[in-house]
Write a protein that holds these residues in place. Structure first.
Motif, short mmCIF file in Angstrom:
data_model
loop_
_atom_site.label_atom_id
_atom_site.label_comp_id
_atom_site.label_asym_id
_atom_site.label_seq_id
_atom_site.Cartn_x
_atom_site.Cartn_y
_atom_site.Cartn_z
N GLY A 106 0.82 -1.21 0.00
CA GLY A 106 0.00 0.00 0.00
C GLY A 106 0.85 1.26 0.00
O GLY A 106 0.54 2.24 -0.70
N GLY A 107 1.95 1.24 0.77
CA GLY A 107 2.84 2.39 0.76
C GLY A 107 3.48 2.61 -0.60
O GLY A 107 3.59 3.75 -1.08
N GLY A 108 3.88 1.52 -1.24
CA GLY A 108 4.45 1.65 -2.58
C GLY A 108 3.42 2.13 -3.59
O GLY A 108 3.74 2.95 -4.47
N TYR A 109 2.19 1.65 -3.46
CA TYR A 109 1.14 2.07 -4.39
C TYR A 109 0.81 3.55 -4.22
O TYR A 109 0.64 4.29 -5.20
CB TYR A 109 -0.11 1.22 -4.16
CG TYR A 109 -1.28 1.60 -5.04
CD1 TYR A 109 -1.24 1.38 -6.41
CD2 TYR A 109 -2.42 2.18 -4.50
CE1 TYR A 109 -2.31 1.73 -7.22
CE2 TYR A 109 -3.49 2.53 -5.29
CZ TYR A 109 -3.43 2.30 -6.65
OH TYR A 109 -4.48 2.65 -7.45
N LEU A 110 0.74 4.01 -2.97
CA LEU A 110 0.46 5.42 -2.73
C LEU A 110 1.61 6.31 -3.22
O LEU A 110 1.38 7.43 -3.69
CB LEU A 110 0.20 5.65 -1.24
CG LEU A 110 -1.07 5.00 -0.68
CD1 LEU A 110 -1.18 5.23 0.81
CD2 LEU A 110 -2.31 5.54 -1.39
N THR A 111 2.83 5.81 -3.10
CA THR A 111 3.97 6.55 -3.65
C THR A 111 3.85 6.69 -5.16
O THR A 111 4.14 7.76 -5.74
CB THR A 111 5.28 5.85 -3.29
OG1 THR A 111 5.38 5.73 -1.86
CG2 THR A 111 6.48 6.62 -3.81
N TYR A 112 3.41 5.63 -5.80
CA TYR A 112 3.21 5.67 -7.25
C TYR A 112 2.09 6.65 -7.62
O TYR A 112 2.23 7.44 -8.57
CB TYR A 112 2.88 4.27 -7.75
CG TYR A 112 2.41 4.22 -9.19
CD1 TYR A 112 3.26 4.57 -10.23
CD2 TYR A 112 1.11 3.82 -9.50
CE1 TYR A 112 2.83 4.53 -11.55
CE2 TYR A 112 0.68 3.78 -10.81
CZ TYR A 112 1.54 4.13 -11.83
OH TYR A 112 1.11 4.10 -13.12
N ILE A 113 1.00 6.63 -6.87
CA ILE A 113 -0.11 7.56 -7.14
C ILE A 113 0.35 9.01 -6.92
O ILE A 113 0.01 9.92 -7.68
CB ILE A 113 -1.31 7.24 -6.23
CG1 ILE A 113 -1.89 5.87 -6.59
CG2 ILE A 113 -2.39 8.31 -6.35
CD1 ILE A 113 -2.45 5.77 -7.98
N ASN A 114 1.16 9.22 -5.89
CA ASN A 114 1.64 10.56 -5.58
C ASN A 114 2.57 11.10 -6.67
O ASN A 114 2.71 12.33 -6.84
CB ASN A 114 2.37 10.55 -4.23
CG ASN A 114 2.68 11.94 -3.73
OD1 ASN A 114 1.85 12.84 -3.80
ND2 ASN A 114 3.89 12.13 -3.22
N SER A 115 3.22 10.20 -7.42
CA SER A 115 4.12 10.64 -8.49
C SER A 115 3.38 11.10 -9.74
O SER A 115 4.00 11.69 -10.63
CB SER A 115 5.08 9.50 -8.86
OG SER A 115 4.36 8.41 -9.43
#
Length: 324
Positions: free
Chosen positions: A132-141
């Motif tokens: 989830g943290g990795g996915y949110l980082t991707y969304i934030n990019s």
């Protein structure tokens, strides 16, 4: 065809099967409905414009395929059932490497199975938090993907909790399908995610062939699709019968013992015992170079050197990588 219709009618007459099928359809509907509920604070239009689901040739596209588009939609089910599958595989592998898990799997029976289920669920939550943290980082990019009026801290905290809850809920749906439905709940959730895009893809292909007067090609494609599905079913259901011969033995008949011929039987061994998981893992590994290049080379920059060779499907290095 008549026999097939008769079989369906007979199945529908059995109350228990009818209830199990209805329960399964209800759980699948709830799972698909959750795939369209977007995380709070996410701007769906920005995700669509950026192609957040990746392409068909990278790892993100594969994940989006398994989740039925939930990954691209940034929904509460964006991670799908995959963390649970990952946790289950890890626990199974630990059964070969660690005596504790081996004892739970082989010697403690039902109590050991319940302990393994509990450990698998806890491991699923841990994996979901990381993914989830990795996915949110991707969304934030992605530019404009997050509403600027939402504080980042609140967005990260709430989205992490919601993604974890969505995965746990999907895990619960899969278990309920296994217990009260027709079985194989996790596999059905993955299947429904994969075939979710099938109607749209078929409609697009039909419209394309009709506009180009390619009726023969359309019929050929549908025939090949049907043949591939039938061949896949035959391979999955196929078994090889290994004959075994029992030794002769003596039987008591009255006051005398007489030899009796040994019985002949067979051991059914599945042709495809490993299922589709090796194919899924191999396909995921094949998409790794394209996914890495997507993050390393942004904008108009093109991959160079060895990365260019790996991304090019017609290069020698790429062919060797796929072969291995």
């Amino acid at each position: 065809m008549k026999k097939f219709i008769t079989t369906l009618q007979n199945i529908w007459k059995i109350k228990e099967l009818r209830e199990r099928i209805g329960w399964t359809l209800l759980m699948l509907f709830i799972f698909r409905f959750g795939s369209f509920v977007v995380l709070p604070g996410v701007v769906p239009a920005a995700l669509d414009n950026a192609g957040a689901g990746g392409s068909a040739n990278d790892l993100l596209g594969l994940v989006n395929l398994f989740t039925g588009g939930a990954f691209q939609n940034a929904s509460i089910m964006a991670l799908g059932i995959m963390p649970y599958i990952t946790a289950s595989i890890i626990i199974q592998l630990l059964g070969f490497a660690m005596p504790y898990f081996q004892r739970l799997q082989q010697k403690e029976g039902e109590s050991g199975r319940k302990k393994l289920q509990q450990i698998t669920r806890l491991l699923t939550v841990a994996i979901t938090l990381v993914q989830g943290g990795g996915y949110l980082t991707y969304i934030n990019s992605i530019p404009g993907a997050i509403d600027p009026t939402v504080p980042k801290g609140i967005f990260w905290l709430s989205s992490t909790i919601i993604l974890s809850a969505g995965t746990v809920f999907a895990m619960w749906l899969g278990e309920k399908i296994t217990d009260k439905g027709i079985g194989n709940g996790a596999s059905l959730l993955i299947t429904i995610g994969i075939i979710a895009a099938l109607p749209q893809a078929l409609a697009g292909e039909i419209a394309l062939q009709v506009s180009n007067n390619g009726f023969f090609m359309l019929i050929l494609e549908l025939a090949l699709l049907f043949a591939i599905v039938m061949a896949t079913v035959l391979v999955v259901q196929g078994v090889r019968r290994v004959p075994i011969q029992f030794a002769k033995h003596m039987v008591q008949r009255g006051a005398t013992q007489m030899p009796a011929a040994g019985q002949r039987d067979y051991i059914p061994i599945k042709v495809n015992a490993a299922g589709v998981m090796p194919i899924i893992f191999a396909q995921a590994l094949m998409f790794v170079p394209a996914t890495v290049a997507q993050f390393l080379y942004t904008g108009n920059a093109a991959p160079t050197g060895i990365m260019r060779q790996l991304v090019d499907p017609f290069s020698f290095i790429s062919s060797v990588f796929v072969f291995l």
